[in-house]
Write an enzyme that holds these catalytic residues in place. Sequence first.
Site, PDB file in Angstrom:
ATOM      1  N   GLU A   1      -4.406  -6.999  15.014  1.00  0.00           N
ATOM      2  CA  GLU A   1      -3.953  -5.667  14.603  1.00  0.00           C
ATOM      3  C   GLU A   1      -5.100  -4.667  14.733  1.00  0.00           C
ATOM      4  O   GLU A   1      -4.878  -3.475  14.944  1.00  0.00           O
ATOM      5  CB  GLU A   1      -3.417  -5.701  13.160  1.00  0.00           C
ATOM      6  CG  GLU A   1      -2.479  -4.549  12.843  1.00  0.00           C
ATOM      7  CD  GLU A   1      -1.705  -4.697  11.531  1.00  0.00           C
ATOM      8  OE1 GLU A   1      -0.484  -4.854  11.577  1.00  0.00           O
ATOM      9  OE2 GLU A   1      -2.335  -4.646  10.456  1.00  0.00           O
TER      10      GLU A   1
ATOM     11  N   GLU B   1      10.672  -4.676   4.388  1.00  0.00           N
ATOM     12  CA  GLU B   1      10.777  -6.072   3.960  1.00  0.00           C
ATOM     13  C   GLU B   1      10.423  -6.211   2.487  1.00  0.00           C
ATOM     14  O   GLU B   1      11.112  -6.880   1.705  1.00  0.00           O
ATOM     15  CB  GLU B   1       9.810  -6.952   4.772  1.00  0.00           C
ATOM     16  CG  GLU B   1      10.137  -7.076   6.245  1.00  0.00           C
ATOM     17  CD  GLU B   1       9.429  -6.055   7.107  1.00  0.00           C
ATOM     18  OE1 GLU B   1       9.160  -4.928   6.631  1.00  0.00           O
ATOM     19  OE2 GLU B   1       9.150  -6.371   8.275  1.00  0.00           O
TER      20      GLU B   1
ATOM     21  N   LYS C   1       9.626  -1.018  14.262  1.00  0.00           N
ATOM     22  CA  LYS C   1      10.169  -0.634  12.944  1.00  0.00           C
ATOM     23  C   LYS C   1      11.209   0.460  13.142  1.00  0.00           C
ATOM     24  O   LYS C   1      12.284   0.434  12.562  1.00  0.00           O
ATOM     25  CB  LYS C   1       9.070  -0.065  12.045  1.00  0.00           C
ATOM     26  CG  LYS C   1       8.101  -1.067  11.473  1.00  0.00           C
ATOM     27  CD  LYS C   1       7.192  -0.349  10.479  1.00  0.00           C
ATOM     28  CE  LYS C   1       5.961  -1.140  10.156  1.00  0.00           C
ATOM     29  NZ  LYS C   1       4.976  -0.410   9.368  1.00  0.00           N
TER      30      LYS C   1
ATOM     31  N   GLY D   1      -4.816  -2.168   5.262  1.00  0.00           N
ATOM     32  CA  GLY D   1      -4.013  -3.299   4.761  1.00  0.00           C
ATOM     33  C   GLY D   1      -4.662  -4.643   5.020  1.00  0.00           C
ATOM     34  O   GLY D   1      -4.780  -5.483   4.133  1.00  0.00           O
ATOM     35  N   ARG D   2      -5.137  -4.863   6.256  1.00  0.00           N
ATOM     36  CA  ARG D   2      -5.684  -6.181   6.617  1.00  0.00           C
ATOM     37  C   ARG D   2      -7.078  -6.413   6.040  1.00  0.00           C
ATOM     38  O   ARG D   2      -7.646  -7.487   6.209  1.00  0.00           O
ATOM     39  CB  ARG D   2      -5.667  -6.358   8.134  1.00  0.00           C
ATOM     40  CG  ARG D   2      -6.294  -5.224   8.925  1.00  0.00           C
ATOM     41  CD  ARG D   2      -5.928  -5.297  10.402  1.00  0.00           C
ATOM     42  NE  ARG D   2      -6.388  -4.140  11.170  1.00  0.00           N
ATOM     43  CZ  ARG D   2      -5.713  -3.008  11.293  1.00  0.00           C
ATOM     44  NH1 ARG D   2      -4.565  -2.862  10.659  1.00  0.00           N
ATOM     45  NH2 ARG D   2      -6.170  -2.023  12.032  1.00  0.00           N
TER      46      ARG D   2
ATOM     47  N   HIS E   1      -3.624 -33.756  17.405  1.00  0.00           N
ATOM     48  CA  HIS E   1      -2.467 -34.563  17.813  1.00  0.00           C
ATOM     49  C   HIS E   1      -1.349 -33.676  18.327  1.00  0.00           C
ATOM     50  O   HIS E   1      -0.191 -34.092  18.350  1.00  0.00           O
ATOM     51  CB  HIS E   1      -1.999 -35.420  16.630  1.00  0.00           C
ATOM     52  CG  HIS E   1      -3.078 -36.354  16.171  1.00  0.00           C
ATOM     53  ND1 HIS E   1      -3.243 -37.609  16.725  1.00  0.00           N
ATOM     54  CD2 HIS E   1      -4.078 -36.190  15.285  1.00  0.00           C
ATOM     55  CE1 HIS E   1      -4.300 -38.178  16.158  1.00  0.00           C
ATOM     56  NE2 HIS E   1      -4.829 -37.340  15.279  1.00  0.00           N
TER      57      HIS E   1
ATOM     58  N   LYS F   1       0.843  -1.190   0.000  1.00  0.00           N
ATOM     59  CA  LYS F   1       0.000   0.000   0.000  1.00  0.00           C
ATOM     60  C   LYS F   1       0.888   1.253   0.000  1.00  0.00           C
ATOM     61  O   LYS F   1       0.703   2.165  -0.788  1.00  0.00           O
ATOM     62  CB  LYS F   1      -0.899  -0.033   1.241  1.00  0.00           C
ATOM     63  CG  LYS F   1      -1.860   1.101   1.331  1.00  0.00           C
ATOM     64  CD  LYS F   1      -2.797   0.898   2.519  1.00  0.00           C
ATOM     65  CE  LYS F   1      -3.594   2.156   2.773  1.00  0.00           C
ATOM     66  NZ  LYS F   1      -4.470   2.050   3.935  1.00  0.00           N
TER      67      LYS F   1
HETATM   68  O1  F6P Z   1       3.349  -3.125   9.756  1.00  0.00           O
HETATM   69  C1  F6P Z   1       1.981  -3.280   9.661  1.00  0.00           C
HETATM   70  C2  F6P Z   1       1.456  -2.934   8.301  1.00  0.00           C
HETATM   71  O2  F6P Z   1       1.322  -1.575   8.175  1.00  0.00           O
HETATM   72  C3  F6P Z   1       0.145  -3.643   8.047  1.00  0.00           C
HETATM   73  O3  F6P Z   1      -0.954  -2.990   8.575  1.00  0.00           O
HETATM   74  C4  F6P Z   1       0.138  -3.746   6.570  1.00  0.00           C
HETATM   75  O4  F6P Z   1      -0.793  -4.691   6.150  1.00  0.00           O
HETATM   76  C5  F6P Z   1       1.572  -4.145   6.326  1.00  0.00           C
HETATM   77  O5  F6P Z   1       2.304  -3.398   7.272  1.00  0.00           O
HETATM   78  C6  F6P Z   1       2.095  -3.914   4.938  1.00  0.00           C
HETATM   79  O6  F6P Z   1       2.053  -2.575   4.557  1.00  0.00           O
HETATM   80  P1  F6P Z   1       2.217  -2.148   3.056  1.00  0.00           P
HETATM   81  O7  F6P Z   1       1.116  -2.745   2.249  1.00  0.00           O
HETATM   82  O8  F6P Z   1       2.165  -0.655   3.051  1.00  0.00           O
HETATM   83  O9  F6P Z   1       3.561  -2.652   2.576  1.00  0.00           O
END
Ligand code: F6P
Length: 554
Positions: free
Chosen positions: A356, A211, A515, A270-271, A387, A205
């Site tokens: 979250e 990452e 972060k 995002g979620r 199990h 987003k």
């Molecule tokens: O670190 C949490 C977060 O902001 C989530 O809410 C989101 O889904 C994820 O990181 C990824 O964010 P982006 O889509 O901006 O890379």
Amino acid sequence: MRLTDRPTWKALDAHSRDMGDARILDLFAQDPQRAQAFSIEACGILLDYSKNPISAETRRLLVALAEDAGVPAQIAAQFEGRRINVTEKRAVLHTALRNRSQRPVLVDGQDVMPGVRAVLERMRGMAERIRGGIARGCTGRTFTDIVNIGIGGSDLGPLMVTTALRPYGSPGLRAHFVSNVDGAHLAATLDGLDPQTTLFIVSSKTFTTQETLTNAYSAREWLLTKLAAFASAEVLVEHHFAAVSTNLEATAAFGIIPERVFGFWDWVGGRYSLWSAIGLPIALAIGFERFEELLAGAFEMDEHFRNTPLYRNLPAMAALVGVWHIDFLGHPTQAVLPYAQDLLHFPAFLQQLDMESNGKSVDRSGAATNYPTGPVIWGAPGTNGQHAFFQHLHQGTQVTPADFIVAVNAAENMPGHHDMLLANCIAQSEALLRGKSADEVRIELKARGMQGEELDRLTPHRVFPGNRPSNTIILQRLDPRSLGALIALYEHKVFVQGAIWNVNSFDQWGVELGKQLAGGVLEDLKAGRPGSGHDPSTQRLIAYVLKNRETGSS
Ligand code: F6P
């Protein structure tokens, strides 16, 4: 007035003391209609919540609490595009992404639906071109593999859905997901892939997530190195990369052409984003028509949610059962147990969705809550969990409310398997409810010839306390439509709980500090110094890593 000072909360608190020792089996004995009376069927999904310590009076008081907390008005405010994400001043409109009606959805007087439909049409076009072999790699070969690079909501939703709908996928186009910044994730995914037939989708987003950008640049490097002989870097990225983002400047800087960039809006969290272009890997994997069925299933649940009185409202009742457990009976965790191997990633998806959203300890005004909010969500598919951790569910000292999820009809034609799966699922909730008394154990052991000291010694170990609560959620089949409805059910459940607790379910400031500090630690690691300003443990950990790491392991 504080939530806990409200008469509706106090009434539940008092009632919880009356219900504290209630045996659920006694509630069944008192009401022969209980199984039906405490079940709701909507959108092809049955929710049976009768195996919880809830009486008709409990339900009445829970619904009164929800009404008092203004849940119906808050539902309307969400669907109407009000800026209910108060800390970020944003509307929350993932429901607009799956609005299958012709109704406009307004944000500040602007209808967002034409924009939503336009992106969906572009996704359709992309899915058709890739799946139909019209859009190809730079050497003219059709794509065989898609690699989604994203994390959190830009990973878990599409990963969970693509896995859940595996039988609807096309064998010629495999979907892979890379999220972890651990280089092992990307390396293991790329291992065996043919760069000529691989398409990368960078899903972020913000397009600033550490990452995702690290993985995306490494994937780009891999591609450019492998295909250097065939085309320029520009042409390679143009053919082999697409992006889903709201940050068009950053996608352009990466080299992704505007025709391959799919946008969405700040009112999509995002979620909650799998219904947007973040769902592109889903549409590529199962086809756009199937993706639309997923949207349609969610829309059906949205309609049920916004138009049904709370006590017959599936997501609302699921939420209220949760509030009862968390706030009044003191059960802070929730197990999610899908009896469907293809729902392997459902618990992890729900962890982000629920934890979250509602892992908050201040209310919307910033005041500390004096009541527990979002539960700890955990789980794994049955029958595997039986199990492993089910021992704890049956005989542990903590009571863990469980959601059992299963489909009536099998995903695969493997004779005998599905009945066994169903039997296990249904029997587990029965066992949790019923338990086994010391008398029953003794009769059983005696029948096996055991007696005397050995009988006395073993009996307590074999007793099950029972009276352990669970919901059972039954789908007809794990298909796109019912999966859409199931996900929307949980989204709305989380919404109702957040509304009652008066927390903002749509921000996530809690992920920021780590972060931020990672940036400082990274600088120290790069500079080869233990750094300053850290606590002694952190400083020593950095020094330990620096002392022990081998050259080249950065
Ligand atoms: O670190 C949490 C977060 O902001 C989530 O809410 C989101 O889904 C994820 O990181 C990824 O964010 P982006 O889509 O901006 O890379």
